[in-house]
Design a protein around this motif. Structure first.
Motif, PDB file in Angstrom:
ATOM      1  N   ALA A   1       0.888  -1.490  -0.053  1.00 37.09           N
ATOM      2  CA  ALA A   1      -0.071  -0.115  -0.245  1.00 37.09           C
ATOM      3  C   ALA A   1       0.671   1.349  -0.416  1.00 37.09           C
ATOM      4  CB  ALA A   1      -0.767  -0.049   1.489  1.00 37.09           C
ATOM      5  N   ALA A   2       2.000   1.220   0.698  1.00 40.86           N
ATOM      6  CA  ALA A   2       2.702   2.212   0.859  1.00 40.86           C
ATOM      7  C   ALA A   2       3.416   2.312  -0.665  1.00 40.86           C
ATOM      8  CB  ALA A   2       3.962   1.393   2.231  1.00 40.86           C
ATOM      9  N   ARG A   3       4.019   1.821  -1.036  1.00 39.65           N
ATOM     10  CA  ARG A   3       4.174   1.878  -2.755  1.00 39.65           C
ATOM     11  C   ARG A   3       3.590   2.262  -3.507  1.00 39.65           C
ATOM     12  NH1 ARG A   3       7.587  -4.331  -2.850  1.00 39.65           N
ATOM     13  NH2 ARG A   3       9.618  -3.476  -1.268  1.00 39.65           N
ATOM     14  N   ALA A   4       2.080   1.500  -3.563  1.00 37.63           N
ATOM     15  CA  ALA A   4       1.239   2.075  -4.417  1.00 37.63           C
ATOM     16  C   ALA A   4       0.915   3.079  -4.124  1.00 37.63           C
ATOM     17  CB  ALA A   4       0.167   0.995  -4.280  1.00 37.63           C
ATOM     18  N   ALA A   5       1.049   4.014  -3.281  1.00 29.64           N
ATOM     19  CA  ALA A   5       1.224   5.376  -2.695  1.00 29.64           C
ATOM     20  C   ALA A   5       2.425   5.936  -3.369  1.00 29.64           C
ATOM     21  CB  ALA A   5       0.361   5.991  -0.991  1.00 29.64           C
ATOM     22  N   GLU A   6       3.161   5.490  -2.983  1.00 34.77           N
ATOM     23  CA  GLU A   6       4.346   6.688  -3.852  1.00 34.77           C
ATOM     24  C   GLU A   6       4.234   6.335  -4.947  1.00 34.77           C
ATOM     25  OE1 GLU A   6       7.555   4.349  -2.573  1.00 34.77           O
ATOM     26  OE2 GLU A   6       7.562   4.851  -0.151  1.00 34.77           O
ATOM     27  N   GLU A   7       3.973   5.629  -5.859  1.00 33.55           N
ATOM     28  CA  GLU A   7       4.096   5.547  -6.999  1.00 33.55           C
ATOM     29  C   GLU A   7       2.619   6.737  -7.844  1.00 33.55           C
ATOM     30  OE1 GLU A   7       3.203   1.491  -8.060  1.00 33.55           O
ATOM     31  OE2 GLU A   7       4.694   0.869  -8.048  1.00 33.55           O
ATOM     32  N   GLU A   8       1.444   6.919  -7.394  1.00 35.86           N
ATOM     33  CA  GLU A   8       0.445   7.911  -7.280  1.00 35.86           C
ATOM     34  C   GLU A   8       0.835   8.967  -7.745  1.00 35.86           C
ATOM     35  OE1 GLU A   8      -3.189   5.982  -5.022  1.00 35.86           O
ATOM     36  OE2 GLU A   8      -3.098   4.473  -6.245  1.00 35.86           O
ATOM     37  N   ALA A   9       1.669   9.396  -5.911  1.00 36.60           N
ATOM     38  CA  ALA A   9       2.496  10.390  -6.079  1.00 36.60           C
ATOM     39  C   ALA A   9       3.313  10.954  -7.219  1.00 36.60           C
ATOM     40  CB  ALA A   9       3.205  10.608  -4.593  1.00 36.60           C
TER      41      ALA A   9
END
Length: 562
Positions: free
Chosen positions: A554-562
């Motif tokens: 979830a943290a990686r996905a959030a970073e990629e979206e950012a």
């Protein structure tokens, strides 16, 4: 039959005695009668009074003495010092009051029957002694030995036993002894009592705790030590001029403060019951029917006096001292008979030339009647109280203050919510975590090293065998909702579950298993919750890893979206 027994010797006699006793006991159980009455009848039948089948009287008498030793050792083993503080005054007052009442009124009653003064003295004193052995056996079978009335009864029975010794010494001193001789006997007795007290203090304080710890490393060794200690102090008590019974009781009492007393008591239960068989058989065989003569009606009158008068005086004293009428009634029934020592006491009077054989016949008849009837009175004491209780208000104060105080003192502060059997790594960790969560837990293990270590860490643990129903009866199972077993083998758990059933446990059981087969067996046996440490640990680890990985994604996905 007799010729065959003579050819087989004492071994064949013992075999026949055991077979007859087993059959008589089975018939008694079938008819719902006390087995001890059946054993006394067996003693009468195989003894010299009837068929004379058993000639090994000395051997039977020796086994009977060992049985009495084991019984009184177990009684002493159960005597808690905290209980003595509460029951000591009432036991002393009740014991002395009953002794005085029975001697005075019994003496007057016997004189009114036309007996001589010395015979009246002997028989009146004999009427005061109740049978500690029979009473303790009955209360133990009813599981009432640790009840309030059971502890009080044991207390004043001990007072009576001390009185037996004093009476025998006093009557022996009358044989030509002057006043100086009587004083010498009294001083000697006081010195011996003081020496015995000092010896017991030293043993209990400095010797026995370490000695018992060393013996507890082996189950068999602990049992042998208990019997050796009981018989050793019984022999020492007799040598010191007291009695084997007093010595055996003090031997048990000296170990009552150790942490291994429940384990010893559980191991001795079966041996006690077996050895007491010989006591009751020996008692029946020694009853002398040739001396009965015309003593039937005097025996009936004195039997009624003992069966009714002794319980009433106990109830009156206990009621005055602040106990409920129910407690006084149940305790009073335990003195509604005379003792085997009563017969011994009168027989001693014959040997001293104080009384004739008629006194022995009278005492024997009273003993037969009162022992038989009081046995039924004690066995059916609760139904008897339900019928008679409404008419016994005169034996109870408006506020039974002493019993109320005892109840408040005995109310358990640390009644466990869970009892854990088996304190290995898993059991100990489980216990620590439950206590940290505020749950009251009691631990049980049969490894003395583990128990000692956990006690150093201030954890509440008991030493004992969870597969022994007698030991389980000593635990506070009645109000405990959960029991957890961590025994690794199914065979041990099966024996443990059966022991729990015999002990009357009605709560829930949880079991720790090592594999699915063990778990299925536990579930089929009715275990409410099965704990598999390996599966539980794997499931817990899997949930933690899954949660951590999901959080990382979830943290990686959030970073990629950012």
């Amino acid at each position: 039959m007799i010729e065959a027994l003579n050819a087989g010797g004492h071994y064949a006699e013992f075999a026949l005695l055991l077979i007859i006793s087993a059959l008589a006991g089975a018939v008694a159980v079938r008819l719902r009668q006390p087995v001890l009455i059946a054993y006394i009848v067996v003693g009468i039948l195989v003894g010299p009074a009837v068929f004379g089948l058993v000639k090994a009287h000395e051997q039977v008498a020796l086994l009977a003495e060992i049985g009495v030793t084991v019984l009184l050792f177990v009684v002493g083993l159960k005597l808690d010092l905290h209980h003595i503080r509460h029951i000591g005054p009432v036991a002393l007052a009740t014991g002395l009051g009953q002794l005085a009442f029975t001697i005075v009124f019994g003496f007057i009653l016997i004189l009114l029957m036309g007996k001589e003064v010395m015979e009246a003295i002997y028989v009146a004193v004999a009427l005061t002694f109740s049978s500690t052995i029979i009473i303790v056996k009955l209360l133990s079978d009813k599981r009432e030995l640790d009840s309030l009335h059971g502890r009080i009864a044991v207390g004043f029975l001990i007072v009576q036993d001390i009185a037996v010794v004093l009476a025998m010494m006093a009557m022996s001193a009358l044989r030509g002894a002057d006043e100086a001789g009587a004083v010498e006997v009294a001083v000697s007795l006081l010195l011996r009592l003081a020496a015995a007290g000092v010896l017991m203090f030293v043993l209990m304080r400095y010797v026995l705790p370490r000695l018992v710890e060393a013996m507890a490393r082996s189950q068999e060794l602990l049992l042998i030590f208990a019997i050796a200690w009981g018989t050793g102090l019984a022999a020492l008590g007799e040598w010191a001029g007291f009695s084997k019974e007093a010595g055996a009781f003090m031997a048990g009492f000296s170990l009552a403060s150790t942490s291994y007393r429940e384990a010893m008591n559980a191991r001795l239960t079966g041996i006690r019951d077996f050895m007491l068989l010989f006591f009751f058989v020996d008692l029946g065989a020694k009853l002398d029917f040739s001396t009965l003569g015309g003593e039937v009606w005097p025996a009936v009158v004195l039997s009624v006096f003992v069966l009714i008068g002794n319980p009433l005086i106990v109830m009156a004293i206990m009621g005055y001292m602040g106990y409920r009428k129910r407690t006084g009634f149940l305790a009073g029934l335990t003195v509604a008979q005379i003792s085997e020592f009563s017969i011994v006491f009168v027989a001693m009077g014959i040997s001293l030339g104080h009384v004739g054989v008629e006194a022995l016949g009278l005492t024997t008849l009273v003993g037969l009647v009162t022992i038989t009837l009081s046995t039924y009175m004690i066995l059916y004491s609760h139904p008897l109280y339900e019928r008679l209780g409404p008419w016994m208000g005169v034996f109870e104060r408006r506020r039974p203050f002493r019993e109320l105080a005892v109840e408040r003192k005995r109310r358990p502060d640390g009644q466990p919510d869970i009892i854990i059997f088996g304190l290995g790594r898993y059991g100990t960790r489980l216990m620590q975590q439950l206590r940290a969560a505020g749950v009251e837990v009691l631990g049980v293990d049969f490894d003395p090293e583990a128990v000692r270590e956990l006690r150093r860490r201030k954890l509440p643990v008991r030493f004992g065998d969870g597969e022994d129903p007698s030991f389980l009866e000593s635990l506070p199972l009645e109000h405990t909702p959960w029991v957890i077993t961590t025994f690794p083998q199914w065979e041990s758990n099966r024996a443990f579950l059966e022991a729990l059933r015999q002990a009357g446990f009605s709560g829930k059981v949880a079991g720790v298993v090592r594999d699915e087969v063990h778990g299925d067996a536990m579930g089929a046996a009715g275990v409410a919750r099965v704990l598999n440490p390996f599966n539980d640990a794997a499931d817990f680890a899997a949930r933690n890893f899954a949660a951590e990985i999901a959080q990382t994604k979830a943290a990686r996905a959030a970073e990629e979206e950012a």
